[in-house]
Design a protein around this motif. Structure first.
Motif, PDB file in Angstrom:
ATOM      1  N   ALA A 330      -4.462   3.836   8.789  1.00 23.46           N
ATOM      2  CA  ALA A 330      -4.000   4.009   7.410  1.00 23.46           C
ATOM      3  C   ALA A 330      -3.596   5.462   7.152  1.00 23.46           C
ATOM      4  O   ALA A 330      -2.572   5.741   6.500  1.00 23.46           O
ATOM      5  CB  ALA A 330      -5.091   3.573   6.437  1.00 23.46           C
ATOM      6  N   ARG A 331      -4.363   6.408   7.651  1.00 20.38           N
ATOM      7  CA  ARG A 331      -4.027   7.817   7.466  1.00 20.38           C
ATOM      8  C   ARG A 331      -2.764   8.190   8.242  1.00 20.38           C
ATOM      9  O   ARG A 331      -1.944   8.986   7.772  1.00 20.38           O
ATOM     10  CB  ARG A 331      -5.202   8.699   7.905  1.00 20.38           C
ATOM     11  N   GLN A 332      -2.596   7.616   9.417  1.00 24.79           N
ATOM     12  CA  GLN A 332      -1.398   7.906  10.195  1.00 24.79           C
ATOM     13  C   GLN A 332      -0.153   7.393   9.490  1.00 24.79           C
ATOM     14  O   GLN A 332       0.915   7.998   9.582  1.00 24.79           O
ATOM     15  CB  GLN A 332      -1.519   7.280  11.589  1.00 24.79           C
ATOM     16  N   HIS A 333      -0.275   6.290   8.776  1.00 17.87           N
ATOM     17  CA  HIS A 333       0.849   5.772   7.991  1.00 17.87           C
ATOM     18  C   HIS A 333       1.255   6.787   6.933  1.00 17.87           C
ATOM     19  O   HIS A 333       2.460   7.039   6.710  1.00 17.87           O
ATOM     20  CB  HIS A 333       0.461   4.439   7.357  1.00 17.87           C
ATOM     21  N   GLN A 334       0.292   7.402   6.274  1.00 15.92           N
ATOM     22  CA  GLN A 334       0.597   8.429   5.285  1.00 15.92           C
ATOM     23  C   GLN A 334       1.228   9.654   5.939  1.00 15.92           C
ATOM     24  O   GLN A 334       2.185  10.235   5.411  1.00 15.92           O
ATOM     25  CB  GLN A 334      -0.677   8.823   4.542  1.00 15.92           C
ATOM     26  N   HIS A 335       0.722  10.056   7.094  1.00 17.65           N
ATOM     27  CA  HIS A 335       1.273  11.210   7.786  1.00 17.65           C
ATOM     28  C   HIS A 335       2.710  10.935   8.237  1.00 17.65           C
ATOM     29  O   HIS A 335       3.557  11.840   8.203  1.00 17.65           O
ATOM     30  CB  HIS A 335       0.406  11.550   9.004  1.00 17.65           C
ATOM     31  N   ALA A 336       2.988   9.711   8.666  1.00 18.30           N
ATOM     32  CA  ALA A 336       4.347   9.375   9.092  1.00 18.30           C
ATOM     33  C   ALA A 336       5.321   9.466   7.928  1.00 18.30           C
ATOM     34  O   ALA A 336       6.452   9.943   8.085  1.00 18.30           O
ATOM     35  CB  ALA A 336       4.373   7.978   9.711  1.00 18.30           C
ATOM     36  N   GLN A 337       4.901   9.016   6.748  1.00 19.95           N
ATOM     37  CA  GLN A 337       5.758   9.108   5.572  1.00 19.95           C
ATOM     38  C   GLN A 337       5.998  10.576   5.206  1.00 19.95           C
ATOM     39  O   GLN A 337       7.120  10.979   4.874  1.00 19.95           O
ATOM     40  CB  GLN A 337       5.121   8.373   4.401  1.00 19.95           C
ATOM     41  N   ALA A 338       4.954  11.391   5.277  1.00 22.22           N
ATOM     42  CA  ALA A 338       5.105  12.812   4.972  1.00 22.22           C
ATOM     43  C   ALA A 338       6.016  13.497   5.989  1.00 22.22           C
ATOM     44  O   ALA A 338       6.837  14.357   5.624  1.00 22.22           O
ATOM     45  CB  ALA A 338       3.739  13.486   4.943  1.00 22.22           C
ATOM     46  N   ALA A 339       5.885  13.134   7.271  1.00 25.32           N
ATOM     47  CA  ALA A 339       6.747  13.731   8.299  1.00 25.32           C
ATOM     48  C   ALA A 339       8.198  13.345   8.087  1.00 25.32           C
ATOM     49  O   ALA A 339       9.107  14.157   8.287  1.00 25.32           O
ATOM     50  CB  ALA A 339       6.273  13.294   9.682  1.00 25.32           C
TER      51      ALA A 339
END
Length: 428
Positions: A330-339
């Protein structure tokens, strides 16, 4: 009889052929990569994961075969003999031959099959994630090298311009048109340009060595012309559908790891005890009076008693791993959107910087042409010409670096926008 003998030159010829082929392969490997895609494939070939991928797939194939078997474990053969007169063929004897068939626990076989399927998907996701991460590292090293090459080429052009100016000034000093102090200023500008060229060459070598560290080779530093970035593509339309971040390799890798952990936890829940065993056998016996042997068929069932604390601990750890990996996904999904948002913003900023730098370089080049002509006619002094030339060279430098930065930003943005097609951002 004489045996037929092969010519003695056959072995040396084969050895020479092998050496020639090996030399050709080494020569081909010594060539530096021409594109970012070639650099990535060369770096990927040296990574541990692709080299062990075949063995991992073989292990999964063996796990699949074990999960599809009719028994939970391989069939065991049991042989037992007893007699009351050892060493003789008399007296009472009994020979028992049988097999033990480990049985699947309820739901264990289907969940074992599901776990193998999930592990196969997780391996593919891990490979995609590793390729994406390596692509990012190679991309950063590649564009750092391109910047260093551009800096070196610009420094070389500046040296050539300073040499031409110094030659022109010395000629006019000899003719009496300029003072000796002007020659000293021209020679100082030439020395400064040569110093900048030496620093640019050192930075280019360091950038090349950093790239070589990822490529896994020790190729010589190429002093070729700098890379010229091509078109960087247009900005996406505002109405385009946003990318499916669930297919992002890093997100998908953690999702598949979490799913694998959940499958392992479900399988561990079914293995609270050891597997029962079905026993099938036959008994051949003879009594003490030596009567003919009697044959009997035996059927038995071995059931484990109680639950195993080790199995409970295994199940608890599997559930903990599944929970942790789910949160990480779930956190990686947020990081991917931010990237993705960051890469898009970087590309838009690089586009504006590139446009402004190109306009400045054009104006500076035109101004330099005006002042060069004015200096030849004696209407402009040397310090003014040196200042204008320095401004024009700096403007050209900023424009060239802005073009490379724009290409690098477009490459990074496309890697986030089109993560399912890795080659889309490696062909820039």
């Amino acid at each position: 009889m004489h045996r037929h003998q092969r010519p003695l030159w056959g072995a040396p010829l084969r050895m020479a052929t092998c050496l020639a082929l090996a030399g050709a392969a080494m020569a081909a490997r010594a060539q530096p990569p021409d594109t970012l895609a070639q650099a990535f494939e060369q770096a990927w070939a040296t990574q541990p994961l692709p080299q062990a991928l075949s063995a991992r797939r073989s292990a999964l194939a063996a796990s699949r075969q074990a999960a599809d078997a009719w028994t939970a474990q391989p069939v065991a053969l049991e042989v037992r003999a007893q007699t009351d007169r050892p060493g003789t063929d008399r007296g009472a004897q009994e020979l028992e031959v049988g097999v033990a068939l480990p049985l699947w626990l309820p739901g264990q076989r289907s969940r074992s099959q599901a776990l193998v399927t999930q592990e196969e998907q997780a391996l593919d996701a891990r490979r995609a994630s590793a390729r994406l991460q390596l692509a990012g590292q190679v991309r950063e090293a590649w564009w750092a090298w391109q910047r260093a090459r551009a800096e070196l080429a610009l420094a070389g052009a500046q040296v050539e311009h300073a040499q031409a100016l110094s030659h022109d000034v010395h000629r006019r000093v000899r003719a009496g048109d300029l003072a000796l102090a002007d020659a000293h200023q021209a020679d100082g500008a030439l020395a400064l340009a040569q110093s900048a060229q030496a620093r640019a060459e050192g930075q280019s070598v360091q950038a090349w060595q950093a790239l070589q560290g990822l490529l896994g080779s020790a190729q010589p530093w190429p002093s070729a012309a700098p890379f010229t970035p091509g078109p960087t593509g247009a900005e996406p339309n505002p109405g385009e559908a946003s990318p499916d971040l669930a297919q992002h390799p890093l997100v998908r890798d953690l999702d598949q790891q979490a799913a694998t952990a959940r499958q392992a936890a479900e399988l561990a829940d079914t293995q609270s005890s050891a597997n029962p065993e079905l026993l099938l056998g036959t008994v051949h016996s003879r009594d003490q009076r030596g009567e003919p042997r009697q044959r009997q068929l035996t059927v038995g069932l071995r059931l484990p008693w109680g639950e195993s604390p080790a199995q409970r601990a295994l199940a608890a750890r599997a559930h903990a791993d599944a929970t942790e990996l789910s949160v990480q996904a779930a956190r990686q999904h947020q990081h991917a959107q931010a990237a993705l948002d960051s890469a898009h913003a970087r590309w838009r900023a690089a586009q504006r910087v590139h446009d402004a730098a190109q306009r400045r370089a054009t104006l500076a080049h035109e101004s330099q042409a005006f002042f060069d002509k004015s200096f030849r006619l004696g209407e402009t002094d040397l310090p003014t010409r040196l200042r204008i030339a320095q401004e024009a060279q700096e403007a050209a430098r900023q424009a060239a670096l802005a073009a490379i930065d724009l290409a690098a930003a477009a490459s990074a943005w496309r890697s986030e926008e089109h993560t399912s097609e890795l080659q889309s951002h490696l062909n820039l």
